[in-house]
Scaffold this motif. Structure first.
Motif, PDB file in Angstrom:
ATOM      1  N   TRP A   5       0.828  -1.212   0.000  1.00 31.86           N
ATOM      2  CA  TRP A   5       0.000   0.000   0.000  1.00 31.86           C
ATOM      3  C   TRP A   5       0.861   1.260   0.000  1.00 31.86           C
ATOM      4  CZ3 TRP A   5      -4.828   0.228  -1.366  1.00 31.86           C
ATOM      5  CH2 TRP A   5      -5.669  -0.885  -1.205  1.00 31.86           C
ATOM      6  N   ARG A   6       1.998   1.221   0.703  1.00 29.89           N
ATOM      7  CA  ARG A   6       2.906   2.377   0.679  1.00 29.89           C
ATOM      8  C   ARG A   6       3.439   2.620  -0.729  1.00 29.89           C
ATOM      9  NH1 ARG A   6       5.348   0.094   5.294  1.00 29.89           N
ATOM     10  NH2 ARG A   6       7.258  -0.339   4.114  1.00 29.89           N
ATOM     11  N   LEU A   7       3.849   1.546  -1.384  1.00 28.92           N
ATOM     12  CA  LEU A   7       4.340   1.682  -2.752  1.00 28.92           C
ATOM     13  C   LEU A   7       3.254   2.222  -3.671  1.00 28.92           C
ATOM     14  CD1 LEU A   7       6.439  -1.601  -3.190  1.00 28.92           C
ATOM     15  CD2 LEU A   7       7.270   0.719  -2.780  1.00 28.92           C
ATOM     16  N   LEU A   8       2.039   1.746  -3.489  1.00 27.27           N
ATOM     17  CA  LEU A   8       0.927   2.212  -4.317  1.00 27.27           C
ATOM     18  C   LEU A   8       0.681   3.707  -4.091  1.00 27.27           C
ATOM     19  CD1 LEU A   8      -1.292   1.455  -6.321  1.00 27.27           C
ATOM     20  CD2 LEU A   8      -2.765   0.907  -4.368  1.00 27.27           C
ATOM     21  N   SER A   9       0.797   4.136  -2.832  1.00 31.48           N
ATOM     22  CA  SER A   9       0.609   5.555  -2.520  1.00 31.48           C
ATOM     23  C   SER A   9       1.670   6.405  -3.217  1.00 31.48           C
ATOM     24  CB  SER A   9       0.680   5.766  -1.006  1.00 31.48           C
ATOM     25  OG  SER A   9       0.571   7.142  -0.687  1.00 31.48           O
ATOM     26  N   GLN A  20      -6.149   9.277  -4.515  1.00 32.16           N
ATOM     27  CA  GLN A  20      -5.838   7.850  -4.438  1.00 32.16           C
ATOM     28  C   GLN A  20      -4.584   7.616  -3.596  1.00 32.16           C
ATOM     29  OE1 GLN A  20      -6.728   9.572  -7.059  1.00 32.16           O
ATOM     30  NE2 GLN A  20      -7.923   8.363  -8.544  1.00 32.16           N
ATOM     31  N   ALA A  21      -3.617   8.545  -3.695  1.00 27.04           N
ATOM     32  CA  ALA A  21      -2.391   8.413  -2.906  1.00 27.04           C
ATOM     33  C   ALA A  21      -2.700   8.498  -1.419  1.00 27.04           C
ATOM     34  CB  ALA A  21      -1.393   9.494  -3.303  1.00 27.04           C
ATOM     35  N   ARG A  22      -3.552   9.429  -1.047  1.00 32.57           N
ATOM     36  CA  ARG A  22      -3.911   9.574   0.368  1.00 32.57           C
ATOM     37  C   ARG A  22      -4.689   8.356   0.863  1.00 32.57           C
ATOM     38  NH1 ARG A  22      -7.351  13.988   1.421  1.00 32.57           N
ATOM     39  NH2 ARG A  22      -6.422  14.298   3.491  1.00 32.57           N
ATOM     40  N   GLU A  23      -5.569   7.847   0.039  1.00 34.26           N
ATOM     41  CA  GLU A  23      -6.346   6.675   0.428  1.00 34.26           C
ATOM     42  C   GLU A  23      -5.449   5.447   0.608  1.00 34.26           C
ATOM     43  OE1 GLU A  23     -10.086   3.971  -1.269  1.00 34.26           O
ATOM     44  OE2 GLU A  23      -9.493   5.828  -2.271  1.00 34.26           O
ATOM     45  N   ALA A  24      -4.506   5.249  -0.309  1.00 38.97           N
ATOM     46  CA  ALA A  24      -3.596   4.111  -0.201  1.00 38.97           C
ATOM     47  C   ALA A  24      -2.706   4.245   1.036  1.00 38.97           C
ATOM     48  CB  ALA A  24      -2.737   4.007  -1.457  1.00 38.97           C
ATOM     49  N   ALA A  25      -2.258   5.467   1.328  1.00 38.17           N
ATOM     50  CA  ALA A  25      -1.420   5.682   2.513  1.00 38.17           C
ATOM     51  C   ALA A  25      -2.172   5.332   3.783  1.00 38.17           C
ATOM     52  CB  ALA A  25      -0.950   7.131   2.554  1.00 38.17           C
ATOM     53  N   ARG A  26      -3.431   5.702   3.843  1.00 39.40           N
ATOM     54  CA  ARG A  26      -4.223   5.399   5.037  1.00 39.40           C
ATOM     55  C   ARG A  26      -4.551   3.905   5.131  1.00 39.40           C
ATOM     56  NH1 ARG A  26      -4.489  10.619   4.378  1.00 39.40           N
ATOM     57  NH2 ARG A  26      -4.863  11.915   6.238  1.00 39.40           N
ATOM     58  N   SER A  27      -4.622   3.252   4.016  1.00 39.74           N
ATOM     59  CA  SER A  27      -4.801   1.798   4.040  1.00 39.74           C
ATOM     60  C   SER A  27      -3.572   1.133   4.665  1.00 39.74           C
ATOM     61  CB  SER A  27      -5.033   1.259   2.623  1.00 39.74           C
ATOM     62  OG  SER A  27      -6.262   1.723   2.104  1.00 39.74           O
ATOM     63  N   ALA A  28      -2.380   1.620   4.301  1.00 33.99           N
ATOM     64  CA  ALA A  28      -1.152   1.078   4.880  1.00 33.99           C
ATOM     65  C   ALA A  28      -1.138   1.287   6.387  1.00 33.99           C
ATOM     66  CB  ALA A  28       0.062   1.743   4.243  1.00 33.99           C
ATOM     67  N   ARG A  29      -1.504   2.471   6.812  1.00 39.10           N
ATOM     68  CA  ARG A  29      -1.506   2.765   8.259  1.00 39.10           C
ATOM     69  C   ARG A  29      -2.555   1.965   8.996  1.00 39.10           C
ATOM     70  NH1 ARG A  29      -3.214   8.691  10.018  1.00 39.10           N
ATOM     71  NH2 ARG A  29      -5.182   7.788   9.324  1.00 39.10           N
ATOM     72  N   SER A  30      -3.712   1.776   8.375  1.00 37.36           N
ATOM     73  CA  SER A  30      -4.793   1.024   9.012  1.00 37.36           C
ATOM     74  C   SER A  30      -4.427  -0.446   9.183  1.00 37.36           C
ATOM     75  CB  SER A  30      -6.072   1.159   8.183  1.00 37.36           C
ATOM     76  OG  SER A  30      -7.105   0.370   8.725  1.00 37.36           O
ATOM     77  N   ILE A  31      -3.762  -1.026   8.169  1.00 37.87           N
ATOM     78  CA  ILE A  31      -3.378  -2.437   8.234  1.00 37.87           C
ATOM     79  C   ILE A  31      -2.350  -2.685   9.335  1.00 37.87           C
ATOM     80  CG2 ILE A  31      -2.137  -4.249   6.967  1.00 37.87           C
ATOM     81  CD1 ILE A  31      -3.474  -3.154   4.429  1.00 37.87           C
ATOM     82  N   ASP A  32      -1.387  -1.759   9.459  1.00 36.75           N
ATOM     83  CA  ASP A  32      -0.327  -1.952  10.452  1.00 36.75           C
ATOM     84  C   ASP A  32       0.142  -0.587  10.957  1.00 36.75           C
ATOM     85  OD1 ASP A  32       1.671  -2.804  12.066  1.00 36.75           O
ATOM     86  OD2 ASP A  32       2.866  -3.775  10.501  1.00 36.75           O
ATOM     87  N   PRO A  33      -0.439  -0.081  12.053  1.00 41.24           N
ATOM     88  CA  PRO A  33      -0.058   1.235  12.573  1.00 41.24           C
ATOM     89  C   PRO A  33       1.235   1.236  13.365  1.00 41.24           C
ATOM     90  CG  PRO A  33      -1.778   0.273  13.932  1.00 41.24           C
ATOM     91  CD  PRO A  33      -1.560  -0.681  12.795  1.00 41.24           C
ATOM     92  N   GLY A  34       1.892   0.096  13.476  1.00 42.88           N
ATOM     93  CA  GLY A  34       3.112   0.014  14.274  1.00 42.88           C
ATOM     94  C   GLY A  34       4.328   0.671  13.650  1.00 42.88           C
ATOM     95  N   THR A  40       4.619   8.130   8.160  1.00 40.11           N
ATOM     96  CA  THR A  40       5.236   9.138   7.290  1.00 40.11           C
ATOM     97  C   THR A  40       4.622   9.112   5.897  1.00 40.11           C
ATOM     98  OG1 THR A  40       7.022   7.611   6.692  1.00 40.11           O
ATOM     99  CG2 THR A  40       7.437   9.141   8.511  1.00 40.11           C
ATOM    100  N   ILE A  41       4.162   7.950   5.446  1.00 44.68           N
ATOM    101  CA  ILE A  41       3.555   7.892   4.107  1.00 44.68           C
ATOM    102  C   ILE A  41       2.259   8.696   4.074  1.00 44.68           C
ATOM    103  CG2 ILE A  41       2.214   5.770   4.439  1.00 44.68           C
ATOM    104  CD1 ILE A  41       4.162   6.766   1.266  1.00 44.68           C
ATOM    105  N   VAL A  42       1.519   8.683   5.191  1.00 42.56           N
ATOM    106  CA  VAL A  42       0.305   9.503   5.287  1.00 42.56           C
ATOM    107  C   VAL A  42       0.675  10.984   5.251  1.00 42.56           C
ATOM    108  CG1 VAL A  42      -1.605  10.170   6.808  1.00 42.56           C
ATOM    109  CG2 VAL A  42      -1.042   7.761   6.498  1.00 42.56           C
ATOM    110  N   ALA A  43       1.686  11.349   6.035  1.00 42.69           N
ATOM    111  CA  ALA A  43       2.108  12.748   6.086  1.00 42.69           C
ATOM    112  C   ALA A  43       2.575  13.244   4.723  1.00 42.69           C
ATOM    113  CB  ALA A  43       3.223  12.912   7.128  1.00 42.69           C
TER     114      ALA A  43
END
Length: 223
Positions: A5-9, A20-34, A40-43
């Motif tokens: 998801w980070r790569l997609l963002s 779409q970039a913001r949505e993919a970034a939040r998908s990455a964070r939602s799957i694994d917020p650790g 940083t990908i969201v930011a």
């Protein structure tokens, strides 16, 4: 897979699809917020889209908490602050990035951009020319160096135009005085840029001919 998801963002951001970039970034964070990378990908996605909100800032704070000594967390924080027009805060984060990674090209470029926006042409020149010293093929640094040169020439031309207007209607003594003040002002400005640019002043001067031609095209002479 948060990595995918980070790569997609990143791909969406570079292709010019900010939503779409913001949505993919939040998908990455939602799957694994650790991992700090998923914050940083969201930011960075929000900063690229120029859509910064409380959720963006929360991700920045969490990224720095998770990885305070990672240069890219401070770089992301600087990007968010810069988009929010908090230049002083952005500069602090970029300087922290460079303290952790002195060769970080993004931080050097953005810090030089902040200098240029503040009217510090010499500092901007030093930053952009420093990037070119490391990577002579950097088109972004070369373009920004020329932009800094353009801003510097614009101030010089403005001084000369004002001096020309004032001297047209005055006596000979007044014209001499105006000319002397104009020369002193331009010389002082050039020396100030020389001081701020340091060892990169020569490269800055070599970038001026192309800027001069662009100014001539923008302000054509009147017959």
């Amino acid at each position: 897979d948060s990595h995918a998801w980070r790569l997609l963002s990143l791909c969406y951001s570079r292709l010019g699809y900010p939503d779409q970039a913001r949505e993919a970034a939040r998908s990455a964070r939602s799957i694994d917020p650790g991992p700090w990378l998923n914050h940083t990908i969201v930011a960075n996605a929000d900063a690229s889209a120029r859509l910064v909100n409380d959720d963006t800032r929360a991700s920045v704070t969490e990224a720095i908490r998770l990885a305070p000594n990672q240069p890219d967390t401070h770089f992301a924080a600087g990007n968010v602050a810069r988009v929010s027009r908090k230049n002083a805060e952005a500069a602090r984060h970029y300087k922290r990035t460079l303290a952790l990674d002195p060769d970080h090209p993004g931080a050097r470029n953005n810090l030089a951009l902040i200098s240029m926006r503040r009217g510090n042409a010499g500092g901007a020149v030093a930053g952009f020319a420093g990037i070119l010293a490391q990577d002579p093929n950097s088109e972004l640094a070369l373009r920004n160096l020329r932009a800094a040169g353009f801003n510097a020439l614009r101030i010089v031309y403005l001084v000369l135009i004002v001096a020309l207007i004032l001297s047209e209607s005055g006596s000979i003594e007044a014209r001499i005085l105006v000319s002397a003040v104009a020369v002193a002002t331009v010389a002082g400005y050039v020396f100030w840029i020389r001081h701020r640019a340091g060892i990169y002043f020569g490269r800055f001067v070599r970038s001026l001919p192309s800027n001069g031609r662009s100014l001539v095209r923008r302000y054509p002479s009147r017959s």
